[in-house]
Design a protein around this motif. Sequence first.
Motif, PDB file in Angstrom:
ATOM      1  N   GLU A   1       4.728  -8.582   4.369  1.00 68.14           N
ATOM      2  CA  GLU A   1       4.417  -7.888   5.588  1.00 68.14           C
ATOM      3  C   GLU A   1       5.650  -7.293   6.156  1.00 68.14           C
TER       4      GLU A   1
ATOM      5  N   GLU B   1       7.684   1.468   5.970  1.00 68.82           N
ATOM      6  CA  GLU B   1       7.064   2.350   6.989  1.00 68.82           C
ATOM      7  C   GLU B   1       8.195   2.809   7.822  1.00 68.82           C
ATOM      8  N   ARG B   2       9.325   2.165   8.315  1.00 66.47           N
ATOM      9  CA  ARG B   2      10.429   2.627   8.912  1.00 66.47           C
ATOM     10  C   ARG B   2      11.077   3.814   8.111  1.00 66.47           C
TER      11      ARG B   2
ATOM     12  N   GLU C   1       0.902  -1.044  -0.038  1.00 66.21           N
ATOM     13  CA  GLU C   1      -0.047   0.018  -0.063  1.00 66.21           C
ATOM     14  C   GLU C   1       0.940   1.172  -0.074  1.00 66.21           C
TER      15      GLU C   1
ATOM     16  N   ARG D   1       9.777   5.513   5.958  1.00 60.56           N
ATOM     17  CA  ARG D   1       8.949   6.592   5.709  1.00 60.56           C
ATOM     18  C   ARG D   1       8.977   7.737   7.022  1.00 60.56           C
ATOM     19  N   ALA D   2       9.084   6.713   7.960  1.00 56.72           N
ATOM     20  CA  ALA D   2       9.146   7.756   9.388  1.00 56.72           C
ATOM     21  C   ALA D   2      10.591   8.444   9.588  1.00 56.72           C
TER      22      ALA D   2
ATOM     23  N   ALA E   1       6.707  -4.450   3.991  1.00 60.41           N
ATOM     24  CA  ALA E   1       5.959  -3.231   4.191  1.00 60.41           C
ATOM     25  C   ALA E   1       6.287  -2.447   5.419  1.00 60.41           C
ATOM     26  N   GLY E   2       6.815  -3.573   6.410  1.00 59.16           N
ATOM     27  CA  GLY E   2       7.313  -2.754   7.631  1.00 59.16           C
ATOM     28  C   GLY E   2       8.364  -1.916   7.513  1.00 59.16           C
ATOM     29  N   GLU E   3       9.399  -2.708   6.805  1.00 60.55           N
ATOM     30  CA  GLU E   3      10.671  -1.884   6.250  1.00 60.55           C
ATOM     31  C   GLU E   3      10.291  -0.288   5.725  1.00 60.55           C
TER      32      GLU E   3
END
Length: 428
Positions: free
Chosen positions: A256, A263-264, A25, A266-267, A259-261
Amino acid sequence: MKPMARLGVGIGWRPEIAEAVERLEGLDWVEVVAENVCPGHLPDSLLRLRERGVRIVPHGVSLGIGGADRPDAGKLAALGERAVALGAPVVTEHIAFVRTSSPALEAGHLLPVPRTRDALAVLCENVRIAQDALPVPLALENIAALVSWPGEDLTEGQFLTELVERTGVRLLVDVANLHTNRVNRGEDPAAVLDSIPLEALAYVHVAGGVERDGVWHDTHARPVPPVVLDVLAGLRERVDPPGVLLERDDDFPEGEELAGELERIRAVVGTGTGKAAPAPVVVRDGAPEPAGEAARTRVGLGQAALLSALVAGTPVPEGFDRQRVRVQARALAAKRASVVAKVAPELPGILGGPEAFRTAFLEYARRRPMRDGYRRDALDFAEHLLIRDLPQDPAARRRLTAWWRERAGVRPPRRIVRWVRALAGRRR
């Protein structure tokens, strides 16, 4: 230099994770290895991503723009074709050499360019040739290295800054490679970031690796470690990057985890304070002075001596860290074995399993440089075994002979012909 198009956060597209990438996403863009796609036959997954508005950037790995020879016109044309087919805003490659022409040797890997005036002049002329041939802007990536060249004139920052000023080329900054070079060559990532023209930034690479015996291996097969994210945060404090991309080339995790990587990443990118619109790079008027054949010869001799030591077992050139060169040579041989096992997956089965294949291949690779890519390497390896009446099991030799003949498209080596005729005679 015009501002770079905004890319956002993306991931390296690979066939092994194509379905997972499509399910991610908020994906803004993907990067694809240029040599792995054909403009007229793009994978369905890439076509679907493009239809969704996901941008696609081709990333070349075989041009060797930092080599002593001028860029190959065919390779440049292929890069340009892929950029057009993908509708890419930019095409990227590496500041590296991958082969020499005298002697003809292939590394199968990205090797560091000496940061000397000669090498810079050669690189700048090669970049200008590439820029004139490509239909979109070019960006070049800093590479990870295990060895340092003796007698360098320039720091990494000075080398990259002059390259940009003299050619107007954009930079693809790999923060994982900055960390790799901190461990392996003692180079401070912060000092590099402070001294390069980040206003020329096209986008950023982020990847994982592993440290063994004091050497950082840029494997792209591990999660991105906090220490690399810290380098990304340091870059973000200085500039708002047009794009950031997660690279993963092996040992692929579930979607998953990817996707988590992301997100990190993006943070980190979202919390920086860097300038959103840096000042444009001032490019020197006119084309850079031609490198001259003498400079190309000097660069070529140095690169040939190093590459020969790495892949052909010749003595390590004076001034290099011999232990590091040996580590690099083992890494290159191991990579060859791994890639050949992927492009010719039948060979491990014929030879009795992955370990038997790896043992036999590494013995072959000690004195047999790669000639023309990994598929040719697989055929040469099979021929090497058959000429030596290997493997010892007759059934395995028959299978290997059939495999080799089917792919080589020529008569087998003389000793194999004798063996096949003898076998046929025994069957009568």
